[in-house]
Design a protein around this motif. Structure first.
Motif, PDB file in Angstrom:
ATOM      1  N   LEU A   1       0.797  -1.225   0.000  1.00 27.10           N
ATOM      2  CA  LEU A   1       0.000   0.000   0.000  1.00 27.10           C
ATOM      3  C   LEU A   1       0.834   1.283   0.000  1.00 27.10           C
ATOM      4  CD1 LEU A   1      -2.815  -1.015   2.525  1.00 27.10           C
ATOM      5  CD2 LEU A   1      -2.781  -1.269   0.030  1.00 27.10           C
ATOM      6  N   GLY A   2       2.149   1.151   0.087  1.00 21.98           N
ATOM      7  CA  GLY A   2       2.998   2.339   0.079  1.00 21.98           C
ATOM      8  C   GLY A   2       3.006   3.103   1.385  1.00 21.98           C
ATOM      9  N   ALA A   3       2.649   2.450   2.483  1.00 25.21           N
ATOM     10  CA  ALA A   3       2.673   3.093   3.798  1.00 25.21           C
ATOM     11  C   ALA A   3       4.115   3.432   4.178  1.00 25.21           C
ATOM     12  CB  ALA A   3       2.054   2.175   4.855  1.00 25.21           C
ATOM     13  N   VAL A   4       4.256   4.384   5.079  1.00 28.92           N
ATOM     14  CA  VAL A   4       5.570   4.762   5.601  1.00 28.92           C
ATOM     15  C   VAL A   4       5.646   4.279   7.044  1.00 28.92           C
ATOM     16  CG1 VAL A   4       7.082   6.701   6.174  1.00 28.92           C
ATOM     17  CG2 VAL A   4       5.701   6.764   4.080  1.00 28.92           C
ATOM     18  N   LEU A   5       6.647   3.472   7.326  1.00 28.08           N
ATOM     19  CA  LEU A   5       6.854   2.951   8.679  1.00 28.08           C
ATOM     20  C   LEU A   5       7.541   4.021   9.517  1.00 28.08           C
ATOM     21  CD1 LEU A   5       6.796   0.472  10.624  1.00 28.08           C
ATOM     22  CD2 LEU A   5       9.061  -0.101   9.727  1.00 28.08           C
ATOM     23  N   SER A   6       6.944   4.373  10.660  1.00 26.55           N
ATOM     24  CA  SER A   6       7.558   5.402  11.511  1.00 26.55           C
ATOM     25  C   SER A   6       8.028   4.857  12.854  1.00 26.55           C
ATOM     26  CB  SER A   6       6.610   6.576  11.719  1.00 26.55           C
ATOM     27  OG  SER A   6       5.450   6.179  12.410  1.00 26.55           O
ATOM     28  N   TYR A   7       7.571   3.646  13.252  1.00 26.46           N
ATOM     29  CA  TYR A   7       8.000   3.058  14.521  1.00 26.46           C
ATOM     30  C   TYR A   7       7.651   1.586  14.510  1.00 26.46           C
ATOM     31  CZ  TYR A   7       8.367   1.933  19.453  1.00 26.46           C
ATOM     32  OH  TYR A   7       8.720   1.348  20.636  1.00 26.46           O
ATOM     33  N   LYS A   8       8.502   0.797  15.182  1.00 26.80           N
ATOM     34  CA  LYS A   8       8.182  -0.632  15.311  1.00 26.80           C
ATOM     35  C   LYS A   8       8.888  -1.194  16.526  1.00 26.80           C
ATOM     36  CE  LYS A   8      10.025  -3.521  12.454  1.00 26.80           C
ATOM     37  NZ  LYS A   8      10.421  -4.313  11.291  1.00 26.80           N
ATOM     38  N   ASP A   9       8.149  -1.987  17.303  1.00 30.11           N
ATOM     39  CA  ASP A   9       8.739  -2.807  18.356  1.00 30.11           C
ATOM     40  C   ASP A   9       8.059  -4.171  18.292  1.00 30.11           C
ATOM     41  OD1 ASP A   9       6.309  -2.699  19.902  1.00 30.11           O
ATOM     42  OD2 ASP A   9       7.012  -0.932  20.998  1.00 30.11           O
ATOM     43  N   LYS A  10       8.257  -5.017  19.285  1.00 33.20           N
ATOM     44  CA  LYS A  10       7.726  -6.387  19.198  1.00 33.20           C
ATOM     45  C   LYS A  10       6.196  -6.461  19.305  1.00 33.20           C
ATOM     46  CE  LYS A  10       8.435  -7.616  24.070  1.00 33.20           C
ATOM     47  NZ  LYS A  10       7.083  -7.862  24.465  1.00 33.20           N
ATOM     48  N   ASP A  11       5.566  -5.425  19.842  1.00 28.74           N
ATOM     49  CA  ASP A  11       4.127  -5.456  20.071  1.00 28.74           C
ATOM     50  C   ASP A  11       3.308  -4.568  19.141  1.00 28.74           C
ATOM     51  OD1 ASP A  11       4.242  -7.279  22.231  1.00 28.74           O
ATOM     52  OD2 ASP A  11       4.876  -5.650  23.551  1.00 28.74           O
ATOM     53  N   LYS A  12       3.963  -3.642  18.445  1.00 34.49           N
ATOM     54  CA  LYS A  12       3.207  -2.733  17.579  1.00 34.49           C
ATOM     55  C   LYS A  12       4.122  -2.102  16.544  1.00 34.49           C
ATOM     56  CE  LYS A  12       3.687   1.108  20.784  1.00 34.49           C
ATOM     57  NZ  LYS A  12       4.499   0.313  21.680  1.00 34.49           N
ATOM     58  N   ALA A  13       3.509  -1.641  15.478  1.00 32.47           N
ATOM     59  CA  ALA A  13       4.187  -0.830  14.469  1.00 32.47           C
ATOM     60  C   ALA A  13       3.273   0.346  14.166  1.00 32.47           C
ATOM     61  CB  ALA A  13       4.450  -1.643  13.210  1.00 32.47           C
ATOM     62  N   ILE A  14       3.871   1.480  13.869  1.00 34.55           N
ATOM     63  CA  ILE A  14       3.105   2.654  13.485  1.00 34.55           C
ATOM     64  C   ILE A  14       3.446   2.955  12.029  1.00 34.55           C
ATOM     65  CG2 ILE A  14       2.605   5.084  13.913  1.00 34.55           C
ATOM     66  CD1 ILE A  14       3.682   4.617  16.803  1.00 34.55           C
ATOM     67  N   ILE A  15       2.411   2.970  11.204  1.00 36.04           N
ATOM     68  CA  ILE A  15       2.588   3.299   9.797  1.00 36.04           C
ATOM     69  C   ILE A  15       1.755   4.533   9.477  1.00 36.04           C
ATOM     70  CG2 ILE A  15       3.141   0.958   9.032  1.00 36.04           C
ATOM     71  CD1 ILE A  15       0.166   0.793   8.033  1.00 36.04           C
ATOM     72  N   ASN A  16       2.184   5.276   8.493  1.00 36.38           N
ATOM     73  CA  ASN A  16       1.441   6.446   8.029  1.00 36.38           C
ATOM     74  C   ASN A  16       0.931   6.153   6.640  1.00 36.38           C
ATOM     75  OD1 ASN A  16       1.976   8.108  10.361  1.00 36.38           O
ATOM     76  ND2 ASN A  16       4.085   8.098   9.656  1.00 36.38           N
ATOM     77  N   LEU A  17      -0.373   6.337   6.467  1.00 34.27           N
ATOM     78  CA  LEU A  17      -1.051   5.999   5.228  1.00 34.27           C
ATOM     79  C   LEU A  17      -2.340   6.817   5.140  1.00 34.27           C
ATOM     80  CD1 LEU A  17      -1.368   3.967   2.788  1.00 34.27           C
ATOM     81  CD2 LEU A  17      -2.575   2.485   4.393  1.00 34.27           C
ATOM     82  N   ALA A  18      -2.611   7.388   4.002  1.00 35.48           N
ATOM     83  CA  ALA A  18      -3.871   8.109   3.755  1.00 35.48           C
ATOM     84  C   ALA A  18      -4.112   9.222   4.784  1.00 35.48           C
ATOM     85  CB  ALA A  18      -5.049   7.132   3.720  1.00 35.48           C
ATOM     86  N   ASN A  19      -3.078  10.007   5.048  1.00 36.68           N
ATOM     87  CA  ASN A  19      -3.182  11.150   5.968  1.00 36.68           C
ATOM     88  C   ASN A  19      -3.571  10.769   7.390  1.00 36.68           C
ATOM     89  OD1 ASN A  19      -2.601  13.471   4.187  1.00 36.68           O
ATOM     90  ND2 ASN A  19      -4.397  12.703   3.093  1.00 36.68           N
ATOM     91  N   GLN A  20      -3.124   9.597   7.816  1.00 35.24           N
ATOM     92  CA  GLN A  20      -3.445   9.156   9.163  1.00 35.24           C
ATOM     93  C   GLN A  20      -2.416   8.124   9.620  1.00 35.24           C
ATOM     94  OE1 GLN A  20      -7.064   6.412  10.814  1.00 35.24           O
ATOM     95  NE2 GLN A  20      -7.521   7.615   9.044  1.00 35.24           N
ATOM     96  N   SER A  21      -2.319   7.944  10.920  1.00 33.69           N
ATOM     97  CA  SER A  21      -1.447   6.916  11.481  1.00 33.69           C
ATOM     98  C   SER A  21      -2.265   5.672  11.779  1.00 33.69           C
ATOM     99  CB  SER A  21      -0.798   7.404  12.787  1.00 33.69           C
ATOM    100  OG  SER A  21       0.103   8.442  12.519  1.00 33.69           O
ATOM    101  N   PHE A  22      -1.672   4.529  11.492  1.00 36.91           N
ATOM    102  CA  PHE A  22      -2.274   3.247  11.835  1.00 36.91           C
ATOM    103  C   PHE A  22      -1.334   2.531  12.789  1.00 36.91           C
ATOM    104  CE2 PHE A  22      -4.304   4.332   7.908  1.00 36.91           C
ATOM    105  CZ  PHE A  22      -5.576   3.799   7.991  1.00 36.91           C
ATOM    106  N   PHE A  23      -1.870   2.084  13.911  1.00 33.96           N
ATOM    107  CA  PHE A  23      -1.109   1.254  14.829  1.00 33.96           C
ATOM    108  C   PHE A  23      -1.453  -0.191  14.510  1.00 33.96           C
ATOM    109  CE2 PHE A  23       0.446   3.748  18.666  1.00 33.96           C
ATOM    110  CZ  PHE A  23       0.428   4.963  18.023  1.00 33.96           C
TER     111      PHE A  23
END
Length: 137
Positions: A29-51
């Motif tokens: 989907l072309g998301a941008v990864l902004s954070y990741k650990d063993k329990d969660k990742a934060i991606i940015n996609l469609a003008n919003q953050s997804f955990f």
């Protein structure tokens, strides 16, 4: 009374494997990864953050309506039917599970797709007026 809530900033999605899911969203989907650990990742996609949150197997953001039909909880927008068809074709080429183009009796057309965890998403060909204005600038 004016609008108090301005936008949705974050959506939380259950995933089985955080690493694989983050890679899928970036690759497919072309998301941008902004954070990741063993329990969660934060991606940015469609003008919003997804955990992407590690969850139990078979848990999804989908729900069953009163008639027993599985529903999505999120609709993405694209700017027009041509963009809709192009996106669907791209997702098919990337071997993403997608549904057929649908006419649901309202303006525009839609299709659904699934992530590798079974989270179901909708895509609609009609961009909201606020974003249409920003998109055209």
């Amino acid at each position: 009374m004016g609008e108090k809530l301005v936008r949705v900033g974050t959506t939380y999605l259950p995933v089985i494997n955080v690493n694989e899911s983050a890679e899928w969203y970036v690759e497919k989907l072309g998301a941008v990864l902004s954070y990741k650990d063993k329990d969660k990742a934060i991606i940015n996609l469609a003008n919003q953050s997804f955990f992407l949150v590690k969850a139990v197997e078979n848990d999804t953001a989908n729900f069953i309506d009163a008639y027993g039909k599985e529903r999505f909880s999120l609709t993405f927008e694209v700017d027009g039917e041509e963009a809709l068809v192009q996106l669907r074709d791209e997702l098919c080429q990337k071997e993403v599970k997608v549904g057929e183009l649908e006419d649901r009796g309202h303006i525009g057309r839609n299709f659904v797709f699934y992530d590798l965890n079974g989270n179901k998403f909708d895509v609609w060909s009609e961009l909201s007026p606020f974003f249409k204005k920003q998109f055209s600038n």
